[in-house]
Design a protein around this motif. Structure first.
Motif, PDB file in Angstrom:
ATOM      1  N   UNK A  18       0.875  -1.194   0.026  1.00 43.74           N
ATOM      2  CA  UNK A  18       0.039   0.113  -0.120  1.00 43.74           C
ATOM      3  C   UNK A  18       0.740   1.135   0.300  1.00 43.74           C
ATOM      4  N   UNK A  20       3.833   1.488  -0.968  1.00 38.18           N
ATOM      5  CA  UNK A  20       4.724   1.582  -2.389  1.00 38.18           C
ATOM      6  C   UNK A  20       3.693   2.095  -3.571  1.00 38.18           C
ATOM      7  N   UNK A  21       2.410   1.927  -3.377  1.00 34.98           N
ATOM      8  CA  UNK A  21       1.449   2.156  -4.425  1.00 34.98           C
ATOM      9  C   UNK A  21       0.936   3.566  -4.010  1.00 34.98           C
ATOM     10  N   UNK A  22       1.651   4.228  -3.045  1.00 33.19           N
ATOM     11  CA  UNK A  22       1.075   5.751  -2.834  1.00 33.19           C
ATOM     12  C   UNK A  22       1.839   6.778  -3.541  1.00 33.19           C
ATOM     13  N   UNK A  23       1.662   7.381  -4.308  1.00 38.19           N
ATOM     14  CA  UNK A  23       2.585   8.595  -4.871  1.00 38.19           C
ATOM     15  C   UNK A  23       3.380   9.151  -3.988  1.00 38.19           C
ATOM     16  N   UNK A  24       4.601   9.561  -4.128  1.00 37.31           N
ATOM     17  CA  UNK A  24       5.522  10.322  -3.442  1.00 37.31           C
ATOM     18  C   UNK A  24       5.435  11.929  -3.664  1.00 37.31           C
ATOM     19  N   UNK A  25       5.216  12.339  -4.781  1.00 36.36           N
ATOM     20  CA  UNK A  25       5.333  13.870  -4.933  1.00 36.36           C
ATOM     21  C   UNK A  25       3.815  14.155  -5.426  1.00 36.36           C
ATOM     22  N   UNK A  26       2.889  13.542  -4.920  1.00 38.86           N
ATOM     23  CA  UNK A  26       1.558  14.108  -5.217  1.00 38.86           C
ATOM     24  C   UNK A  26       0.799  13.844  -3.834  1.00 38.86           C
ATOM     25  N   UNK A  27      -0.194  14.700  -3.487  1.00 34.64           N
ATOM     26  CA  UNK A  27      -1.167  14.382  -2.320  1.00 34.64           C
ATOM     27  C   UNK A  27      -2.271  13.518  -2.943  1.00 34.64           C
ATOM     28  N   UNK A  28      -3.132  12.847  -2.108  1.00 34.37           N
ATOM     29  CA  UNK A  28      -4.268  12.301  -2.501  1.00 34.37           C
ATOM     30  C   UNK A  28      -5.303  13.162  -2.018  1.00 34.37           C
TER      31      UNK A  28
ATOM     32  N   UNK B 799      -0.599   3.491  -8.852  1.00 34.79           N
ATOM     33  CA  UNK B 799      -1.193   4.578  -8.175  1.00 34.79           C
ATOM     34  C   UNK B 799      -2.818   4.728  -8.911  1.00 34.79           C
ATOM     35  N   UNK B 802      -6.192   5.953  -5.763  1.00 30.69           N
ATOM     36  CA  UNK B 802      -6.404   6.975  -4.948  1.00 30.69           C
ATOM     37  C   UNK B 802      -6.722   8.244  -6.080  1.00 30.69           C
ATOM     38  N   UNK B 803      -7.408   9.045  -5.605  1.00 27.09           N
ATOM     39  CA  UNK B 803      -7.421  10.326  -6.694  1.00 27.09           C
ATOM     40  C   UNK B 803      -6.481  11.104  -5.931  1.00 27.09           C
ATOM     41  N   UNK B 804      -5.473  11.510  -7.087  1.00 30.86           N
ATOM     42  CA  UNK B 804      -4.183  12.262  -6.665  1.00 30.86           C
ATOM     43  C   UNK B 804      -4.499  13.759  -6.592  1.00 30.86           C
ATOM     44  N   UNK B 805      -3.820  14.589  -6.029  1.00 28.95           N
ATOM     45  CA  UNK B 805      -3.940  16.142  -5.989  1.00 28.95           C
ATOM     46  C   UNK B 805      -2.309  16.456  -6.384  1.00 28.95           C
TER      47      UNK B 805
END
Lengths: 534, 1167
Positions: A18, A20-28, B799, B802-805
């Motif tokens: 989980x 790993x699959x969360x972007x590092x330079x963008x928010x959610x 990715x 989730x909805x990204x921002x």
């Protein structure tokens, strides 16, 4: 052994999936909080009216700036100047709004409502009004009240109901703001008023005046009521009240950027008026021909609607000899100053009051006084003119001039379309006074072409030149384009509701169908002859 | 005692054989005389040769030999083979023929068979004895096992023995069936690493420890042989070609080698030799035309351009449908386009997902398996391979050469159109913007070569040096290549260096090691930018008005009043994408540097005789640096110059293990079992990018600090982790029926917890009818039927949950914006279900072979975005759905039409046909537009073939007649709703043929593509500008649409009457070619073509000559690639050149570079 180690190693590893699959330079979406909501609002403020470079080019440059006859184009691929739509441009412009700033302004409205940030919520609601106003003025019915329903089908609202909603939104938002005048919602993230609640109230009222005037031919009673209410509650009085969007190297004023990149030139209509009036804004707005190469070839406009094959080269002095947007308006990188984007100016508010006064409404003064005040604010904003120079201009009896011969092609030597003077002619007829007011407002709306186009449709002013050639056999060269057609992607992605929207529009989905507020009898329009001296 | 009785028995046996026929007489005599050792060496040699020939004949015929149905019953413990043979002789009357020394090395066995067939009996008693047999009429020939197996044969003797006895010197010659010497054949002592190679006469000399020594003779492309020395000092060997060989070993998934005859699915191998001779900068392109079902197209970026490869068509809506590449058992990142062909030992194409089921997610589009070279035991070899290839553009777009710049027949010096006056030498103003040249004039004449002038002859020079060092326990292979390429446009250059080292080593009896390291560095100067773009030189070149003189155009810059250089151009501002082509080539510079490092280490532990464990790790990393320099004066995009640097990297780290086990379950049943696991870690598209914005402070000084507005961005990349466990089992019965089962479970980090674990199986069956059915018609040498079914899962991009921002710069403190795609928390893995079946047949002693395959795949649960009305608050959402079905057939025919002593002709044909249907997408959205451009939409729509292209079309009445407006110009529907078809060809075929005569050989590849369309924006644009030949007609009017132009259309006016309204060319073409709304149906070009893809003429220099130069051997080849089109439906169109490698780039052509024909010379020198 190896196997065992391997299995043990791999079995334990899915735990970090989980993360790993969360972007590092963008928010959610869920990570935006009350500290960062301001940046989300800033995003809506900037993109809401400006859009990215593409959005600008497609919605404003290729439609509004041509239909308002502020600009003309010499690009062989740009057919909107000849009244032929390119569906994909409309799509891109439509999408630039609805999948960008519309999402953000709704997100901010919802977030501030959920978190009891009432003043911030009110500001967001106020700002949603000019955003949607621009869109409904382009298209007529648009998705508004049901925006963001998350469904595969989204209903449109009629323009009338949208305008009625605008007034209600402004009513309630201003009420909330008046109770919170000491707060600074969004702080410096508010890139228009830096959270100054009083300025937002003034802006909301000024906006109400603009909306009221827009519907004057459709619902005169409501128009007068809302206009008088706006003036009574306090509106913009000077350029310090202007609603301007902060631009930086990273968020440019794209109108000038794109005007320079694509071959967009001064229109012959601007040339006729500015040169004829000996208007100081001529030198502010436009460069001299040949300026890209350091040349000094004078101010040369181009007729709108040039046939494709004539667009390219030598209509006047060769492409390079035409007047482009003045260098001071370019991005800093191109040697300019990257001017702020404009939402609304005090000059516009004075011209609105002038028209209200002309219509006999209680605007707190006379049409002529407001007309002169509007010119004064406009010249102060756009030019370095002294007070004396402004007075001289206001009292000038200059009229629009003929557009002279081109060096290579003399076909378009054209007399002026209008004989109005700069000086207000209070004794002239209603239409002449209206023409004077709207023509001056048109000059002020150099960076808000969508407003200029809406006003040109509403009133018929300024008198532009007929276009040279129409590529659409159903649209005469003397016509003014009345709207943009619905985005083709809507017919594929939102078909049922788009078909219903055509019913709401009250006419076929073509560029010549008039939107709800566009009700002035065509018989009252000035006659565009498009006359050419051979 | 025992030996003596054996000798006696054998004598008896052979006496019986003597009576059979002449051949046997001869064999016996040879054998007996050898035994006696009384004949002269010369006679002995002659006889040995004869024996060899006879043996070879036996081997050659063994495939067709059939055992008669005698039954054997033997129940004995600890019985010697000779006794077994004797018993069999007694029971069946069949005789045995063998070298007694062979039997000496065997061990006694326990045997218990009842009513077994001869084959069964022999299999049981020879199992594990390193012996095999063949049956000829009533004689069984026992010989050493030559079949390559996974399990290494243990050494029969150790180095100790070598020291104890004085070595025996042997010499001999290795030839092929035509008697031609084979150079570089390796001769090794079986069980050791000691060996030599033959010289160019095929001769060799070596020391062997004793007379029991078995030597192994092997040569690429030929069947290996093992021969026992048996007191001989001269041994001549004739090797038999391995083509059409059923024993050919194929590298399959996970690097598992399988005999081709046992496979349950279709694979095809490509000869690596041709790839090194007729060299392509992108090695993948060399596969064109050689493999059924494989389609390759290239991007138009010039030298070393990347390619798009599909196997059995497109199947993924969101993905790119390209196959997985596997090098030495390890999947690599993307396409290994920089790979050096000299390093390649074999390429096997596993076409379907059946073949690739074990690779999992990435292999649902098939896999291309590349094996690199290794050092060989006992072989020390150094060779130098030089290639020079020149390339010329194929400029066949027809331009007009009558009318010059301007419009309405009038000259305009600043125009981008060629609708001006006839060029007949009139004096006109020069277009230059240079103030110092103001007032210049010139005489306007046609410039038919102004496009051609800008091109040059490109070339590629490649030098490879490789060394193979085969020590006893450790072998090494080194290769280094330097390649230099120059494109057909002067600024486009390539420089590439490849280094590769591979070491294989038997560490001990139990452990063996394979370690590889390779590094590639490539620098490409000015790869051609694609599509409609200021920086695409092709657009600027083709758009040159017909009167522009090359000498003028070449003066592309001048100093302005400030002394700063500015672009000189005939039509500044003509459009936002127009520039002087010479400016673009010289002042818009773009360099790409790539470094790729691949490392692999694998350790195999031989746990038990038939049980191995391999553990392996590999790392593949690609680093790219792009540098862009735009000079002051670059119109529109960088008026004040710009400098841009981007660094990107991708890496993949794989760790896996594989446990392999092979066991004979009983006399008929064999089980081959592999189980393994893999952990893959990927990081894709990490990048750091920085630029000066649009303003350099000091003009044309390219440094990131030379600006007030630096812009930098960093993308940390997308990590993907996939963990897998899998197993593969092959159960065989009597070596004639093979059942494959595979299963794989993946755990993917990109899927939600509920569905991140997914399992998929495959099953396959093949039956060798010719071996199974004794009465099978003799006309078949070999007949196999096969079928397999597979399911392959595939995970999602990262990715998506989730909805990204996104942050972006601007305002006071930056902006935050939500992404446009709604997340889907319930994503499932994508699935491809694939079925294939086929037959493999051989006739006429292997000279005719036929493979036929039918396949069908359905890719379901595809991951893709569905467009939402944007008013919903999002532009799209991710979903699973769809069903794309591909079915088709592939036929491969291999023939050897002529084979004589000196002459051999082979002819191979491949054919494939594919039907590609979108069965369903989604109820809500039966149509997905995956790409859109000016001219066309790339559409995936339920019920249509995959990727139909939709364009703008003419307005038509109810019966399909084109409606013409009052001005005589056809009316146009301003919407891309005209379905013009798709790019995928109806069928493709390739013919490869080779001729060899003595020292000469010639080979060629012809490929054909039938059908498919390409929408050409280029043609629309050239028509619009009045540049194309089509625009010559009707310049002064008189064109009547549907009558004297576009005759195949029926045109009517608005009122339904036949169109008679004349129009002039300029008016007509500026509507039809209108670059904002081109009438795409007119520019749907037929992609059918046949071309000579490859031609190689080779000659091996006589040894008498090369020996004077102290060289072992020299081969010289004249080679050509893409030499010419034998026919094509659309002149000037090369449909293989696209604008990108993505699916949606298919079928859209916008200013690609011309195709190039290349020709050159390859010299290979062995030292």
């Amino acid at each position: 052994m190896f196997l065992l180690i391997f299995l043990l190693a791999s079995a334990g590893c899915t735990k970090n999936f989980d993360k790993l699959n969360t972007p590092k330079n963008t928010l959610t979406g869920g990570q935006i909080n009350s500290a960062t909501i301001g940046q989300a609002f800033a995003d809506a403020e900037y993109w809401g009216l400006v859009g990215d470079g593409n959005g600008w080019e497609l919605m404003h440059e290729l439609h509004a700036s041509l239909y308002s006859q502020i600009f003309a184009t010499t690009s062989s691929g740009f057919n909107t100047d000849q009244y032929q739509e390119t569906a994909s441009w409309v799509d891109a412009g439509w999408n630039a709004f609805y999948s960008g700033p519309a999402v953000m302004i709704k997100f901010v409205e919802d977030f501030t409502a959920e978190n009891n940030m009432s003043a911030a919520n009110a500001i967001a609601k106020i700002y949603s009004v000019p955003m949607y106003e621009r869109m409904t003025d382009f298209f007529g019915p648009i998705p508004f009240s049901q925006f963001g329903n998350g469904k595969t089908s989204v209903p449109y609202d009629s323009q009338q109901s949208i305008y009625e909603s605008f007034f209600k939104i402004l009513d309630s938002a201003v009420l909330v703001l008046k109770q919170n005048t000491t707060m600074t919602p969004f702080g410096t993230n508010d890139i228009i008023y830096q959270g100054n609640v009083n300025k937002w109230i003034t802006f909301a009222n000024s906006l109400r005046l603009r909306l009221a005037m827009r519907i004057v031919y459709a619902d005169p009673a409501l128009a007068q009521q809302e206009a008088e209410k706006a003036v009574a509650d306090g509106i913009m009085m000077s350029n310090s009240d202007n609603a301007l969007i902060l631009t930086t190297a990273n968020n440019l004023n794209y109108l000038t950027r794109w005007s320079y990149i694509d071959p967009f030139t001064m229109s012959a209509t601007q040339e006729s008026v500015l040169v004829g009036f000996n208007d100081p804004r001529l030198f502010s707005f436009w460069s001299q021909g040949g300026d890209r190469l350091g040349g000094n070839m004078g101010y040369n406009g181009v007729r709108n609607g040039l046939p494709r094959v004539l667009k390219t080269t030598s209509v006047r002095n060769g492409t390079a000899g035409n007047s482009f947007v003045s260098k001071q308006f370019l991005p800093i990188a191109d040697g300019g100053s990257n001017p702020p984007c404009i939402v609304m100016t005090a000059a516009e508010v004075y011209f609105l009051r002038a028209e209200g006064a002309l219509r006999g409404w209680n605007m707190g003064g006379s049409a002529e006084d407001f007309y002169n005040a509007g010119i004064t604010q406009s010249l102060k904003y756009w030019t370095p003119s002294t007070d004396q120079e402004i007075q001289n201009y206001i009292h000038s009896t200059n009229t629009p001039s003929a557009v002279p011969d081109g060096i290579v092609d003399a076909t378009f030597k054209t007399p002026p379309e209008s004989d109005i003077t700069v000086q207000y002619e209070g004794s002239a007829g209603f239409e002449t006074q209206l023409e004077q007011i709207i023509t001056q407002k048109w000059l002020d709306s150099y960076l808000t072409p969508w407003e200029a186009w809406a006003e040109r449709r509403r009133t018929g002013y300024p008198r532009g030149y007929a276009i040279i050639e129409s590529l659409d056999p159903t649209i005469p060269v003397t016509a003014i384009v009345r709207r943009m057609v619905f985005a083709p992607s809507e017919y594929s992605n939102n078909q049922v509701e788009t078909n219903k929207a055509v019913t709401l529009l009250g006419g076929p989905d073509i560029t010549m169908t008039r939107v709800w507020w566009d009700k002035k009898p065509l018989t009252d329009y000035p006659d565009l002859t498009g006359s050419i001296v051979h | 005692m025992f030996a003596a009785s054996l000798a006696e028995r054998l004598k008896t046996v052979f006496k019986q054989i003597i009576n059979q026929n002449q051949i046997k007489t001869m064999i016996l005599s040879v054998w007996c005389q050898n035994k006696n050792g009384t004949k002269s060496l010369r006679a002995k040699t002659w006889m040995i040769m004869k024996l060899t020939i006879v043996l070879l004949l036996f081997f050659t015929f063994q495939v067709s030999a059939k055992t008669e149905a005698q039954k054997v019953t033997i129940v004995r413990n600890h019985i010697s083979l000779t006794e077994v043979f004797k018993l069999i002789e007694q029971q069946t009357g069949i005789h045995f023929f063998y070298d007694k020394d062979l039997i000496k090395g065997t061990y006694p066995i326990d045997i218990g068979i009842k009513d077994a067939s001869l084959d069964e009996a022999l299999s049981v008693c020879l199992k594990g004895q390193s012996l095999t047999y063949s049956v000829v009429k009533n004689t069984v020939v026992i010989r050493p096992e030559t079949k390559t197996t996974l399990i290494q044969v243990q050494p029969t003797f150790g180095p100790k023995n070598l020291l104890e006895q004085p070595p025996i010197e042997i010499h001999g010659r290795v030839v092929n069936q035509q008697g031609d010497p084979l150079q570089d054949a390796s001769i090794t002592i079986k069980g050791t690493n000691k060996g030599v190679v033959t010289n160019s006469n095929g001769d060799f000399t070596m020391d062997v420890p004793d007379n029991k020594t078995v030597i192994v003779i092997s040569f690429t492309g030929y069947k290996s042989q093992e021969i026992r020395i048996a007191n001989r000092s001269t041994i001549n060997i004739t090797l038999v070609r391995e083509d059409n060989s059923l024993n050919a070993v194929v590298v399959t998934a996970l690097g598992i080698k399988q005999e081709k005859k046992t496979l349950t699915y279709a694979t095809q191998a490509v000869n690596p030799e041709q790839i090194t001779k007729a060299r392509e900068l992108n090695v993948i392109n060399s596969l064109e035309g050689k493999v059924a079902g494989l389609n390759i197209s290239q991007t138009g970026s010039g030298v070393g351009a990347p390619s798009r490869v599909t196997l059995r068509g497109n199947r993924s809506i969101n993905g790119d449908s390209q196959p997985l590449y596997v090098i030495d058992g390890v999947p690599v990142l993307g396409v290994p386009e920089y790979l050096n062909p000299d390093e390649i030992a074999s390429i096997d194409v596993l076409k379907g997902s059946n073949a690739a089921a074990l690779y999992g997610s990435d292999a649902q589009n098939g896999a291309i398996i590349i094996t690199t070279k290794k050092g060989r035991e006992g072989v020390i070899k150094v060779s130098l391979n030089n290639t020079y290839m020149a390339s010329r553009p194929d400029l066949s777009i027809p331009f007009q050469n009558v009318y010059g710049q301007g419009i309405n027949g009038t000259y305009q010096k600043g125009s981008g159109y060629s609708w001006g006056p006839k060029m007949d030498g009139q004096t006109v103003d020069n277009w230059t913007l240079d103030p110092s040249r103001a007032g210049e004039t010139y005489s306007m004449t046609p410039q038919p070569d102004n496009v051609k002038d800008i091109f040059q002859t490109g070339y590629t020079v490649s030098n490879n040096l490789q060394a193979s060092l085969g020590g006893k326990n450790t072998q090494a292979f080194f290769s280094t290549t330097s390649t230099e390429g120059r494109g057909i446009l002067a600024s486009n250059k390539l420089q590439r260096n490849n280094l590769m080292a591979r070491v294989t080593s038997s560490l001990s009896k139990k452990f063996s090691l394979d370690v590889k390291l390779s590094y590639t560095r490539q620098k490409v100067d000015n790869p051609l930018r694609q599509s409609t773009d200021n920086f695409n030189p092709m657009q600027q070149i083709y758009d040159i008005p017909r009167n522009i003189r090359t000498q003028d155009a070449k003066k592309f810059e001048f100093p302005d009043i400030n002394g700063v250089m500015q672009q000189d151009f005939w039509a500044p501002g003509f459009s936002s994408t127009a520039e002087n082509p010479y400016w673009v080539l010289n002042r818009n510079l773009f360099d790409e540097q790539i470094g790729r490092i691949t490392g692999m280490a694998s350790l195999t532990y031989h746990i038990l005789d038939k049980l191995d464990l391999m553990v392996r790790s590999s790392y593949d990393r690609v680093d790219e640096t792009d540098e862009q320099k735009d000079y002051n004066g670059t119109l529109v995009r960088a008026l004040h110059g710009r400098y841009y640097v981007t660094k990107r990297n991708n890496y993949e780290f794989n760790s896996d293990f594989l446990l392999s086990y092979n066991k004979d379950l009983s006399k008929n049943w064999n089980l081959d079992l592999h189980a393994g696991g893999n952990v893959k870690n990927q990081l894709l598209n990490e990048s750091l990018s920085s630029n000066t914005g649009d303003a350099l402070s000091v003009p044309n000084f390219f440094s990131l600090s030379n600006t007030t507005l630096p812009v930098t961005s960093y993308n940390p990349g997308s990590p993907i982790n996939i963990q897998s466990l899998y197993a593969f089992g092959k159960l065989s019965w009597k070596d004639a029926i093979f059942l494959d089962l595979t299963g794989r479970n993946d755990w993917s980090s990109t899927l939600p917890a509920s569905s991140r674990s997914y399992f998929y199986p495959s099953a396959g069956l093949s039956v060798i009818l010719s071996d199974l059915i004794p009465s099978f018609p003799k006309v078949f040498d070999f007949a196999k039927i096969r079928a397999s079914y597979a399911k392959v899962g595939s995970s999602a991009p990262p990715f998506m949950l989730q909805r990204t921002a996104t942050f972006s710069a601007g305002g006071s403190n930056g902006f935050i914006a939500l992404g446009n795609t709604l997340p889907n928390k319930n994503l499932k893995p994508e699935e491809t279900k694939s079925f294939e079946s086929g037959v493999d047949l051989r006739f006429l002693k292997g000279r005719l072979g036929l493979n036929f395959t039918y396949f069908k795949t359905n890719t379901v649960n595809q991951l893709f975005t569905i467009a939402l009305p944007v008013g919903s608050g999002a532009a799209s959402f991710y979903t699973n759905g769809g069903n794309i079905q591909n079915n088709g057939v592939e036929v491969v025919l291999n023939t050897v039409p002529v084979q004589t002593k000196n002459f051999r002709w082979t002819l191979d044909v491949n054919f494939s046909h594919l039907k590609n249907t979108v069965v369903s997408i989604s109820d809500e959205r039966p149509k997905v537009i995956i790409a859109s451009n000016f001219a066309s939409d790339y559409v995936i729509q339920q019920g249509l073939p995959f990727g139909d292209i939709f364009t703008i079309g003419f307005k038509r009445d109810s019966i399909g007649r084109v409606i013409v407006g009052s001005n005589g110009v056809p009316e146009v529907v301003n919407n891309k709703n005209q379905d013009i078809g798709h790019y995928t060809p109806d069928w493709t075929a390739g013919i490869s043929s080779s001729f060899s005569y003595k020292r000469f050989n010639l080979s060629f590849v012809i490929d054909h593509r039938q059908g498919g369309i390409v929408e050409s924006f280029t043609r629309a644009s050239l028509d619009f500008l009045g540049l194309s030949k089509e625009t010559l007609q009707g310049r002064s009017g008189g064109l009547v649409f549907g009558q004297n132009i576009f005759k195949n259309y029926t045109a009517v006016t608005e009122d339904g009457k036949p169109n008679t309204i004349p129009v002039d060319a300029q008016t007509l073409w500026s509507t039809i070619g209108n670059i904002s709304l081109p009438v795409g149906e007119v520019y749907a070009l037929d992609a059918t073509n046949t071309r000579l893809r490859e031609l190689i003429i080779g000659y091996t220099l006589p040894h008498s000559f090369t020996s004077k130069l102290h060289l072992a051997d020299v081969d010289v080849s004249l080679v050509g690639r893409n030499l010419f089109f034998i026919s094509r439906a659309t002149p000037g169109l090369d449909p293989d050149i696209l604008t990108g490698t993505g699916t949606s780039s298919e079928g859209y052509s916008t200013y690609p570079p011309p195709s190039t024909r290349s020709y050159g010379i390859n010299v290979k020198i062995n030292f």
